[in-house]
Enzyme design. Structure first.
Site, short mmCIF file in Angstrom:
data_model
loop_
_atom_site.label_atom_id
_atom_site.label_comp_id
_atom_site.label_asym_id
_atom_site.label_seq_id
_atom_site.Cartn_x
_atom_site.Cartn_y
_atom_site.Cartn_z
CD GLU A 331 -5.82 -3.66 -3.85
OE1 GLU A 331 -5.26 -3.35 -3.37
OE2 GLU A 331 -7.17 -2.41 -4.15
CD GLU A 436 -1.76 -4.48 -5.63
OE1 GLU A 436 -2.08 -3.81 -5.57
OE2 GLU A 436 -3.13 -5.17 -6.14
#
Length: 677
Positions: A331, A436
């Site tokens: 991320e 995710e």
């Protein structure tokens, strides 16, 4: 899982047969030969199932042959460790077999999907285990784009997050400096010597995830785990308070357990020095200091070194069939770093990982790039010709607008929101997976947004968030009725079908010490299995969105390690050369602090294995796959000045940057070891 640090912030896996020499008597010779022939028949009848399981050669089995039913190589319990003085333990088993763990405890293996475990203490790198009949064993080829990734994250284990392991943080939430991330947690623990100090983290590593979790994951129909790992698994520098190197020991245990149960690993570098996104899971809540601000380039250099060290370890023959995917940075915030700078960093990481695995097509792990929260379509055509790269996306719907609509209204939301864009990315980029996702449709749950930051849903989160009511109906899972559970189940199945290749976030949420229960139930796969809102068989998701074959394989040969793989055009390499000319919020890279390659590399050590006396020493590797990769480590230049790696983007670079007399004060050289020859 992305966490919001500021209001409205974007969130986002040999035997020997001894025979005596025949005697001179012809009659006895025939008797003996006849006896031997009979014995051979018996040996074959007993040994073939084990040999099939233990076969170390790669087998390109067609996935259609793995579509269902029990595998013929799945004995319930057979074999022994062998060797003088060894324990008389089974080395493989299927559903209902007894498993003995490292500490001598036992449990019953439950796997109704034809999977079987395999562990022989005298052959610790045997890849004979299979998670399910439809998933390839570790000694078989995983066909990217054809074999489905059905995975789960082991979040909060080796890289802690407050909402996943609230008990660790609750102890220090009222401290003078409350524990809100692993930096402040580590600081509080270190000061709490009466409770064991920083070693409390190792107690967490020992208990939060164990071997039995891996067995349960295989028995749940899952074939991959994504394991978040922080850079301090390798080292720390300066005043960084983290428990250095210890979590690496437990990652090695994860490799052993994954190998035992046939699970493949996606190693995810989850926290970088200085932080790549400013969220609590990056080590320290606050500023972004990778590819941003005055230390942005130096921290990127350091991060690339850690990528190299990890890549060298997992590319070794002993590990490459278990750790098959490498998420090089979790991320990163493209909106801060910029697309061009992030792309340059990604190409440099690609070159580093491929050098670590050695020259040749199809060698080394699949390299996973997070999309940086950029629309997936913008990554189409990235690094044409690159050998086995995959796009990692984290689709969540719970951190934007909130609604008190019933859970049942979300039944097809994943199909509507995600299916088409993932289909398109599979064609335009290549393998695209959801690293995710969760069952959360609201941001309710203790510390989901961060410690004491509240929730958008009930209006307690900073900013103008109108309350939708109490969060209790979304978190009080013991009170959920069958209607609620079936609605969550439907959402989970739709998500799995829309995403196609996925890793649920996360396997386990720990209990709160305050309430004694899980406070964020929408995020726990294990809790859902135990209580009826997660599917017992994830294959049942196929077709929920209305199409049983959302994307048609195959991937391009270059994307799977086939012919032509690995050749990024020179024009692309030139346009994305490293380093970038400028760094966001800092200016020209030539005017910023940087490191030099003069240090020794801290190679990662392997686990040691106890084998029966008289057997050969087990070669666990030296931590370095490519001996030709001999560059040194990036370390501080003695005549240059540096800022704290976590200083933030608003600080000015040192002035003068370097001189004959300047030396960075208070920052010792890291304790490092030599590169293996």
């Amino acid at each position: 899982m992305s966490q919001a640090g500021t209001p409205g912030a974007k969130y986002l896996e040999e035997k020997h047969a001894l025979y005596n020499a025949p005697r001179s008597s012809k009659r006895r010779r025939w008797i003996i030969l006849g006896s031997i022939a009979g014995l051979i028949i018996v040996i074959i009848a007993v040994a073939v199932p084990v040999a099939l399981t233990a076969n170390k050669k790669s087998s390109n089995s067609d996935s259609a042959t793995r579509g269902g039913g029990n595998d013929p190589a799945n004995p319930s319990s057979t074999g022994s460790s062998g060797g003088s003085g060894s324990k008389n333990l089974a080395v493989t088993g299927g559903d209902g077999s007894k498993v003995t763990t490292d500490d001598g405890s036992t449990f019953t293996y439950s796997n109704s999907f034809g999977g079987y475990w395999y562990w022989d203490e005298n052959d610790p790198f045997n890849n004979g285990a299979r998670p399910q009949s439809w998933s390839p064993a570790l000694n078989e080829t995983f066909n990217w784009g054809i074999d489905k990734i059905r995975g789960v994250n082991l979040g909060g284990w080796l890289n802690t997050e407050p909402f996943i392991v609230p008990a660790l943080y609750e102890k220090y939430v009222n401290a003078r400096t409350p524990a809100v991330d692993e930096w402040t947690l580590s600081t509080n623990m270190a000061a709490d010597t009466s409770s064991g100090g920083l070693q409390q983290l190792e107690d967490h590593y020992k208990t939060f995830i164990t071997e039995e979790d891996f067995a349960e994951i295989a028995g749940a129909g899952l074939n991959f785990v994504r394991i978040p790992l922080p850079y301090w698994a390798i080292e720390t520098r300066h005043n960084e308070p983290f428990l250095a190197k210890t979590c690496w020991t437990y990652f090695l245990k994860a490799i052993k357990w994954a190998r035992k149960y046939g699970i493949r690993i996606n190693l995810d570098l989850h926290a970088l020095p200085g932080s790549q996104n400013g969220w609590n899971h990056s080590g320290k809540l606050g500023d972004i200091n990778v590819l941003n601000g005055p230390m942005g380039y130096a921290n990127a250099q350091r991060s690339l070194d850690y990528i190299r060290i990890l890549a060298e370890f997992i590319s070794q023959d002993q590990y490459k069939d278990v750790v098959v995917m490498f998420g090089i940075t979790n991320e990163p915030q493209e909106s801060v770093m910029g697309m061009e700078v992030l792309s340059r960093y990604y190409l440099q990481a690609y070159n580093i990982v491929r050098e670590a695995s050695g020259v040749g097509e199809g060698k080394g792990p699949m390299i996973s790039y997070h999309d940086g929260f950029v629309d997936r379509a913008q990554w189409a055509g990235f690094l044409p010709g690159a050998d086995r790269i995959t796009l990692d996306s984290h689709p969540y719907i719970c951190f934007n607008g909130q609604s008190n609509a019933a859970m049942s209204t979300y039944a097809k939301s994943p199909c509507t929101n995600w299916a088409n864009s993932f289909n398109e990315s599979m064609s335009a980029f290549g393998l695209t997976a959801a690293g995710e996702f969760s069952n959360a449709v609201t941001d309710c749950g203790k510390w989901v947004n961060g410690v004491n930051l509240g929730a958008r849903y009930d209006g307690t989160f900073a900013g103008n968030w109108p309350s939708q009511g109490s969060c209790d109906p979304w978190t009080d899972w013991p009170a959920w009725d069958d209607t609620m559970k079936q609605a969550i189940m439907q959402f989970a199945l739709a998500s799995m079908d829309a995403l196609q290749n996925w890793f649920f976030w996360t396997w386990k949420i720990g209990n709160s010490t305050v309430s004694g229960k899980v406070e964020s139930p929408a995020w726990s796969y294990q809790l859902g299995l135990q209580n009826g809102w997660m599917p017992k068989d994830p294959r049942s998701a196929a077709g929920v969105c209305g199409n049983t074959s959302p994307w048609q394989p195959p991937l391009a040969p270059s994307q799977t390690g086939g012919s032509g793989a690995g050749s990024v055009p020179a024009s692309v390499s030139s346009s994305l050369a490293w380093p970038p000319p400028t760094i966001s919020n800092a200016g020209a890279v030539t005017l910023l602090p940087s490191y030099t390659q003069t240090g020794s590399v801290p190679t990662l050590t392997a686990a040691t294995f106890s084998v029966a006396s008289g057997t050969a020493t087990v070669d666990a590797g030296n931590g370095w796959a490519n001996s030709g990769d001999s560059a040194s480590m990036y370390v501080a230049i003695a005549t240059c000045s540096y800022l704290d790696p976590w200083v933030g983007p608003n600080a000015a670079p040192p002035s003068p940057l370097c001189s004959g007399a300047a030396r960075r004060a208070g920052v010792p050289e890291p304790l490092i070891t030599a590169v293996p020859s």
